[in-house]
Scaffold this motif. Structure first.
Motif, PDB file in Angstrom:
ATOM      1  N   ILE A 211       0.812  -1.225   0.000  1.00 21.99           N
ATOM      2  CA  ILE A 211       0.000   0.000   0.000  1.00 21.99           C
ATOM      3  C   ILE A 211       0.839   1.266   0.000  1.00 21.99           C
ATOM      4  CG2 ILE A 211      -1.703   1.329   1.303  1.00 21.99           C
ATOM      5  CD1 ILE A 211      -2.870  -1.326   2.269  1.00 21.99           C
ATOM      6  N   ARG A 212       1.822   1.365   0.883  1.00 17.45           N
ATOM      7  CA  ARG A 212       2.574   2.615   1.014  1.00 17.45           C
ATOM      8  C   ARG A 212       3.261   3.039  -0.295  1.00 17.45           C
ATOM      9  NH1 ARG A 212       4.434   5.513   5.216  1.00 17.45           N
ATOM     10  NH2 ARG A 212       3.997   3.860   6.739  1.00 17.45           N
ATOM     11  N   PRO A 213       4.073   2.182  -0.934  1.00 19.79           N
ATOM     12  CA  PRO A 213       4.742   2.622  -2.174  1.00 19.79           C
ATOM     13  C   PRO A 213       3.761   2.977  -3.291  1.00 19.79           C
ATOM     14  CG  PRO A 213       5.073   0.270  -1.815  1.00 19.79           C
ATOM     15  CD  PRO A 213       4.494   0.809  -0.562  1.00 19.79           C
ATOM     16  N   ILE A 214       2.611   2.300  -3.350  1.00 19.64           N
ATOM     17  CA  ILE A 214       1.627   2.615  -4.385  1.00 19.64           C
ATOM     18  C   ILE A 214       0.962   3.956  -4.096  1.00 19.64           C
ATOM     19  CG2 ILE A 214      -0.549   1.899  -5.446  1.00 19.64           C
ATOM     20  CD1 ILE A 214       0.282  -0.999  -5.002  1.00 19.64           C
ATOM     21  N   LEU A 215       0.634   4.208  -2.836  1.00 18.22           N
ATOM     22  CA  LEU A 215      -0.004   5.473  -2.484  1.00 18.22           C
ATOM     23  C   LEU A 215       0.903   6.665  -2.794  1.00 18.22           C
ATOM     24  CD1 LEU A 215      -1.805   4.752   0.930  1.00 18.22           C
ATOM     25  CD2 LEU A 215      -2.836   5.012  -1.326  1.00 18.22           C
ATOM     26  N   GLU A 216       2.192   6.477  -2.623  1.00 21.10           N
ATOM     27  CA  GLU A 216       3.139   7.562  -2.928  1.00 21.10           C
ATOM     28  C   GLU A 216       3.070   7.957  -4.403  1.00 21.10           C
ATOM     29  OE1 GLU A 216       6.855   6.024  -1.611  1.00 21.10           O
ATOM     30  OE2 GLU A 216       6.455   6.397   0.527  1.00 21.10           O
ATOM     31  N   LYS A 217       2.777   6.977  -5.275  1.00 18.74           N
ATOM     32  CA  LYS A 217       2.668   7.252  -6.708  1.00 18.74           C
ATOM     33  C   LYS A 217       1.293   7.820  -7.078  1.00 18.74           C
ATOM     34  CE  LYS A 217       5.829   3.451  -7.834  1.00 18.74           C
ATOM     35  NZ  LYS A 217       5.965   2.130  -8.522  1.00 18.74           N
ATOM     36  N   LEU A 218       0.306   7.612  -6.191  1.00 20.89           N
ATOM     37  CA  LEU A 218      -1.066   8.053  -6.479  1.00 20.89           C
ATOM     38  C   LEU A 218      -1.431   9.352  -5.764  1.00 20.89           C
ATOM     39  CD1 LEU A 218      -2.938   4.630  -6.146  1.00 20.89           C
ATOM     40  CD2 LEU A 218      -2.215   5.771  -8.256  1.00 20.89           C
ATOM     41  N   GLU A 219      -0.443  10.041  -5.258  1.00 20.31           N
ATOM     42  CA  GLU A 219      -0.706  11.247  -4.469  1.00 20.31           C
ATOM     43  C   GLU A 219      -1.583  12.231  -5.244  1.00 20.31           C
ATOM     44  OE1 GLU A 219       1.729  14.618  -1.894  1.00 20.31           O
ATOM     45  OE2 GLU A 219       2.803  13.081  -3.008  1.00 20.31           O
ATOM     46  N   GLY A 220      -2.667  12.649  -4.599  1.00 17.40           N
ATOM     47  CA  GLY A 220      -3.570  13.621  -5.211  1.00 17.40           C
ATOM     48  C   GLY A 220      -4.656  13.006  -6.063  1.00 17.40           C
ATOM     49  N   GLN A 221      -4.629  11.709  -6.285  1.00 15.43           N
ATOM     50  CA  GLN A 221      -5.634  11.061  -7.118  1.00 15.43           C
ATOM     51  C   GLN A 221      -6.717  10.406  -6.247  1.00 15.43           C
ATOM     52  OE1 GLN A 221      -4.305   8.783 -10.584  1.00 15.43           O
ATOM     53  NE2 GLN A 221      -2.169   9.253 -10.025  1.00 15.43           N
TER      54      GLN A 221
END
Length: 245
Positions: A211-221
């Motif tokens: 979850i954490r590494p994916i959320l970092e790429k999805l910031e603002g979405q």
């Protein structure tokens, strides 16, 4: 003359018996006064009110005696409240009792109409209170309208509560902070802002770790992250942008 001597000896025996009897009575009275409970200390409790435990101990009419309490909670059967695992009694002094309790671990809470309902890993209600306990996750999607203290929640089976346990433990271990934890049927959803993470009905540490590494790429979405079928590193993970359950 003999009768006088016999009478004299008899009076001495009666006198000695009375003295012994009075001595024993004084000793018993002293022992009773010495072990008369004047103070009850409670330790080990985090969410159970200390006075509630004191009231529980004092319900027994014989609880005025510290030695009785010591024997009762070591060798006798007694009723255990639904939020406690064990009660141990020791003496800080002959007149001072120390009650050490072990509470059931709270798994989460649900905000109900009459306050917050806290439950353990078996789904048993262990606390009902208006306040929010720090570090206890709020779980959405469970019906607590008829929840009774020390009774199991009517909805959800053992598998669901095992899933909640796995999620809350892994999230804490990996230092994630979801805004919402939602039960949808027998599945768990984690919400991070406008991103909903679907975990499916098979909760694993490997899933939570993605979850954490994916959320970092999805910031603002915003959208839905699908981890239902993730098994191991390399498995496909999809994100439906703009789509929320």
């Amino acid at each position: 003359m003999k009768q006088k001597k016999q009478g004299h000896k008899m009076s001495h025996k009666i006198y000695a018996f009375i003295v012994i009897l009075l001595g024993l009575a004084i000793l018993l009275l002293g022992a009773f006064l010495l072990t008369y409970v004047q103070k009850i200390e409670v330790e080990g409790n985090e969410y159970t009110d200390s006075q509630e435990i004191v009231d529980l101990v004092e319900e027994d009419p014989l609880s005025l005696n510290s030695l009785y309490l010591l024997c009762k909670y070591r060798y006798m059967d007694y009723e255990m409240p639904g939020n406690l695992r064990s009660i141990k009694v020791s003496l800080a002094a002959p007149w001072s009792v120390r009650v050490t309790v072990s509470e059931k671990k709270i798994l989460g809470y649900v905000a109900g109409a009459d306050g917050n309902v806290y439950f353990d890993r078996e789904g048993t209600v262990v606390r009902k209170a208006p306040d929010v306990m720090e570090g206890v996750p709020c779980i959405e999607g469970l019906d607590v309208s008829g929840a009774e203290l020390y009774e199991p929640l009517e909805n959800g089976d053992g598998k669901l509560f095992d899933s909640i346990l796995a999620v809350t433990e892994d999230v804490k271990e990996l230092e994630l902070a979801p805004d919402r934890v939602v039960c949808s049927g027998e599945q768990i959803q984690l919400w991070f802002g406008e991103v909903c993470v679907l975990l499916g009905d098979d909760i694993t540490t490997e899933k939570i770790a993605q979850i954490r590494p994916i959320l970092e790429k999805l910031e603002g979405q915003s959208g839905t992250l699908h981890l239902e079928h993730f098994m191991e590193k390399g498995d496909a993970v999809t994100f439906d942008a703009g789509e929320l359950p």
